[in-house]
Design a protein around this motif. Structure first.
Motif, PDB file in Angstrom:
ATOM      1  N   CYS A 169     -25.511 -24.946 -38.239  1.00 45.26           N
ATOM      2  CA  CYS A 169     -26.394 -24.536 -37.139  1.00 45.26           C
ATOM      3  C   CYS A 169     -25.938 -23.210 -36.552  1.00 45.26           C
ATOM      4  N   THR A 170     -24.632 -23.042 -36.388  1.00 50.41           N
ATOM      5  CA  THR A 170     -24.146 -21.769 -35.842  1.00 50.41           C
ATOM      6  C   THR A 170     -24.398 -20.639 -36.829  1.00 50.41           C
ATOM      7  N   ARG A 171     -24.253 -20.913 -38.124  1.00 52.32           N
ATOM      8  CA  ARG A 171     -24.528 -19.889 -39.129  1.00 52.32           C
ATOM      9  C   ARG A 171     -25.992 -19.469 -39.103  1.00 52.32           C
ATOM     10  N   PHE A 172     -26.888 -20.439 -38.998  1.00 54.90           N
ATOM     11  CA  PHE A 172     -28.318 -20.121 -38.976  1.00 54.90           C
ATOM     12  C   PHE A 172     -28.668 -19.266 -37.767  1.00 54.90           C
ATOM     13  N   ARG A 173     -27.987 -19.494 -36.641  1.00 48.74           N
ATOM     14  CA  ARG A 173     -28.210 -18.630 -35.473  1.00 48.74           C
ATOM     15  C   ARG A 173     -27.610 -17.242 -35.719  1.00 48.74           C
ATOM     16  N   THR A 174     -26.391 -17.203 -36.231  1.00 48.54           N
ATOM     17  CA  THR A 174     -25.717 -15.923 -36.461  1.00 48.54           C
ATOM     18  C   THR A 174     -26.518 -15.022 -37.370  1.00 48.54           C
ATOM     19  N   TYR A 175     -27.099 -15.613 -38.437  1.00 46.35           N
ATOM     20  CA  TYR A 175     -27.773 -14.807 -39.462  1.00 46.35           C
ATOM     21  C   TYR A 175     -29.296 -14.877 -39.379  1.00 46.35           C
ATOM     22  N   ALA A 176     -29.815 -15.355 -38.241  1.00 46.86           N
ATOM     23  CA  ALA A 176     -31.254 -15.327 -37.961  1.00 46.86           C
ATOM     24  C   ALA A 176     -32.073 -15.985 -39.075  1.00 46.86           C
ATOM     25  N   VAL A 177     -31.634 -17.164 -39.522  1.00 49.97           N
ATOM     26  CA  VAL A 177     -32.377 -17.897 -40.553  1.00 49.97           C
ATOM     27  C   VAL A 177     -33.635 -18.489 -39.921  1.00 49.97           C
ATOM     28  N   GLU A 178     -34.782 -18.230 -40.523  1.00 51.76           N
ATOM     29  CA  GLU A 178     -36.045 -18.735 -39.992  1.00 51.76           C
ATOM     30  C   GLU A 178     -36.176 -20.234 -40.263  1.00 51.76           C
ATOM     31  N   LEU A 179     -36.612 -20.981 -39.239  1.00 54.49           N
ATOM     32  CA  LEU A 179     -36.707 -22.435 -39.336  1.00 54.49           C
ATOM     33  C   LEU A 179     -38.045 -22.918 -38.788  1.00 54.49           C
ATOM     34  N   GLU A 180     -38.532 -24.013 -39.359  1.00 50.94           N
ATOM     35  CA  GLU A 180     -39.718 -24.666 -38.829  1.00 50.94           C
ATOM     36  C   GLU A 180     -39.400 -25.225 -37.440  1.00 50.94           C
ATOM     37  N   PRO A 181     -40.415 -25.421 -36.595  1.00 51.23           N
ATOM     38  CA  PRO A 181     -40.168 -25.865 -35.209  1.00 51.23           C
ATOM     39  C   PRO A 181     -39.274 -27.091 -35.099  1.00 51.23           C
ATOM     40  N   GLN A 182     -39.480 -28.103 -35.952  1.00 51.53           N
ATOM     41  CA  GLN A 182     -38.668 -29.319 -35.875  1.00 51.53           C
ATOM     42  C   GLN A 182     -37.195 -29.013 -36.126  1.00 51.53           C
ATOM     43  N   LEU A 183     -36.941 -28.150 -37.098  1.00 51.03           N
ATOM     44  CA  LEU A 183     -35.560 -27.817 -37.435  1.00 51.03           C
ATOM     45  C   LEU A 183     -34.953 -26.874 -36.405  1.00 51.03           C
ATOM     46  N   ALA A 184     -35.753 -25.968 -35.876  1.00 45.74           N
ATOM     47  CA  ALA A 184     -35.273 -25.091 -34.818  1.00 45.74           C
ATOM     48  C   ALA A 184     -34.875 -25.904 -33.586  1.00 45.74           C
ATOM     49  N   ALA A 185     -35.642 -26.961 -33.307  1.00 46.15           N
ATOM     50  CA  ALA A 185     -35.319 -27.827 -32.172  1.00 46.15           C
ATOM     51  C   ALA A 185     -34.008 -28.556 -32.409  1.00 46.15           C
ATOM     52  N   TYR A 186     -33.779 -28.972 -33.660  1.00 43.08           N
ATOM     53  CA  TYR A 186     -32.511 -29.636 -33.976  1.00 43.08           C
ATOM     54  C   TYR A 186     -31.343 -28.675 -33.793  1.00 43.08           C
ATOM     55  N   VAL A 187     -31.488 -27.456 -34.290  1.00 42.93           N
ATOM     56  CA  VAL A 187     -30.431 -26.458 -34.125  1.00 42.93           C
ATOM     57  C   VAL A 187     -30.146 -26.230 -32.646  1.00 42.93           C
ATOM     58  N   GLU A 188     -31.184 -26.165 -31.838  1.00 43.44           N
ATOM     59  CA  GLU A 188     -30.997 -25.962 -30.405  1.00 43.44           C
ATOM     60  C   GLU A 188     -30.266 -27.151 -29.786  1.00 43.44           C
ATOM     61  N   THR A 189     -30.571 -28.364 -30.255  1.00 38.99           N
ATOM     62  CA  THR A 189     -29.863 -29.552 -29.771  1.00 38.99           C
ATOM     63  C   THR A 189     -28.372 -29.431 -30.036  1.00 38.99           C
ATOM     64  N   VAL A 190     -28.029 -29.005 -31.243  1.00 38.46           N
ATOM     65  CA  VAL A 190     -26.617 -28.878 -31.610  1.00 38.46           C
ATOM     66  C   VAL A 190     -25.956 -27.746 -30.838  1.00 38.46           C
ATOM     67  N   LEU A 191     -26.636 -26.603 -30.748  1.00 39.59           N
ATOM     68  CA  LEU A 191     -26.047 -25.464 -30.048  1.00 39.59           C
ATOM     69  C   LEU A 191     -25.892 -25.722 -28.549  1.00 39.59           C
ATOM     70  N   SER A 192     -26.685 -26.657 -28.005  1.00 40.57           N
ATOM     71  CA  SER A 192     -26.587 -27.017 -26.592  1.00 40.57           C
ATOM     72  C   SER A 192     -25.602 -28.158 -26.348  1.00 40.57           C
ATOM     73  N   TRP A 193     -25.022 -28.663 -27.393  1.00 41.55           N
ATOM     74  CA  TRP A 193     -24.054 -29.755 -27.323  1.00 41.55           C
ATOM     75  C   TRP A 193     -22.845 -29.298 -26.486  1.00 41.55           C
ATOM     76  N   PRO A 194     -22.511 -29.991 -25.408  1.00 42.35           N
ATOM     77  CA  PRO A 194     -21.369 -29.560 -24.590  1.00 42.35           C
ATOM     78  C   PRO A 194     -20.071 -29.415 -25.384  1.00 42.35           C
ATOM     79  N   LEU A 195     -19.846 -30.279 -26.355  1.00 39.94           N
ATOM     80  CA  LEU A 195     -18.631 -30.156 -27.154  1.00 39.94           C
ATOM     81  C   LEU A 195     -18.608 -28.839 -27.930  1.00 39.94           C
TER      82      LEU A 195
END
Length: 217
Positions: A169-195
């Motif tokens: 998920c961090t790699r996809f953000r770093t390298y601007a990988v295009e994602l469908e809305p469902q997958l983009a939402a999942y990445v955002e869930t992980v990136l918003s993870w307090p841990l």
């Protein structure tokens, strides 16, 4: 639980260190971080600590575990109520399968899109050899989210699979990988993870230049 120690390397670059750290925190383990500096002397020390020359390395009581999936299974044994694996048998089997696939595969993705939490590209051309890996990750996420309903890969709480794919998920953000809305939402869930946020804070204050081990991070 008894106090433990987790040997890790760079918080900015080491995806395997991140995975092991997330697993220990998810299990509620009381542990101390031991940071290995990536110079030649530390390389020799790590060779003595861990025959595979890989991090993370968990010590707990008289037990030493140095493989990420082995750490996951060990933590599941000592904290069976932590929910590291799904409770339902079929979901647990799928979770183990997709976690194992990340553990042993996606070599082109790792090479083409190395983890670097400090970097951010507005656009990035992914070489052709890595594209099948990216598409396979997307397929895994889609299958898991459609089966579980999300927002995590296996339902309402993170599991081993989410720890294994968090660096992606961090790699996809770093390298601007295009994602469908469902997958983009999942990445955002992980990136918003307090841990993950806590880990990232540590990465941001890390020196920019390190000497990397010649191993797959």
């Amino acid at each position: 639980m008894s106090q433990a120690a987790l040997t890790i390397s760079s918080k900015n670059y080491s995806s395997w260190s991140l995975r092991g750290w997330l697993l220990c925190r998810m299990a509620g383990l009381d542990f101390t971080e031991v940071l290995v500096e990536m110079d030649d002397e530390a390389r020799q020390e790590l060779l003595l600590l861990s025959p595979s020359v890989l991090v993370p390395r968990l010590t707990h009581d008289d037990v030493t575990v140095w493989d990420t999936l082995a750490i996951a299974e060990y933590l599941h044994e000592v904290t069976p109520t932590a929910g590291l694996w799904p409770t339902e048998r079929a979901a647990r089997a799928r979770c183990r399968s997709v976690s194992g696939e990340m553990h042993s595969g996606f070599h082109n993705l790792r090479s083409a899109l190395p983890m670097n939490l400090k970097a951010r590209h507005a656009s990035f051309k992914i070489f052709s050899g890595a594209r099948p890996d990216v598409e396979r990750v997307k397929a895994i996420w889609t299958e898991c989210l459609e089966a579980s309903g999300g927002p995590w890969l296996f339902g309402t709480a993170p599991t081993v699979a989410d720890a294994m794919y968090a660096p992606v998920c961090t790699r996809f953000r770093t390298y601007a990988v295009e994602l469908e809305p469902q997958l983009a939402a999942y990445v955002e869930t992980v990136l918003s993870w307090p841990l993950l946020g806590e880990w990232t804070e540590g990465a941001m204050v890390e020196p920019d230049e390190i000497v990397e081990l010649e191993v797959e991070f």
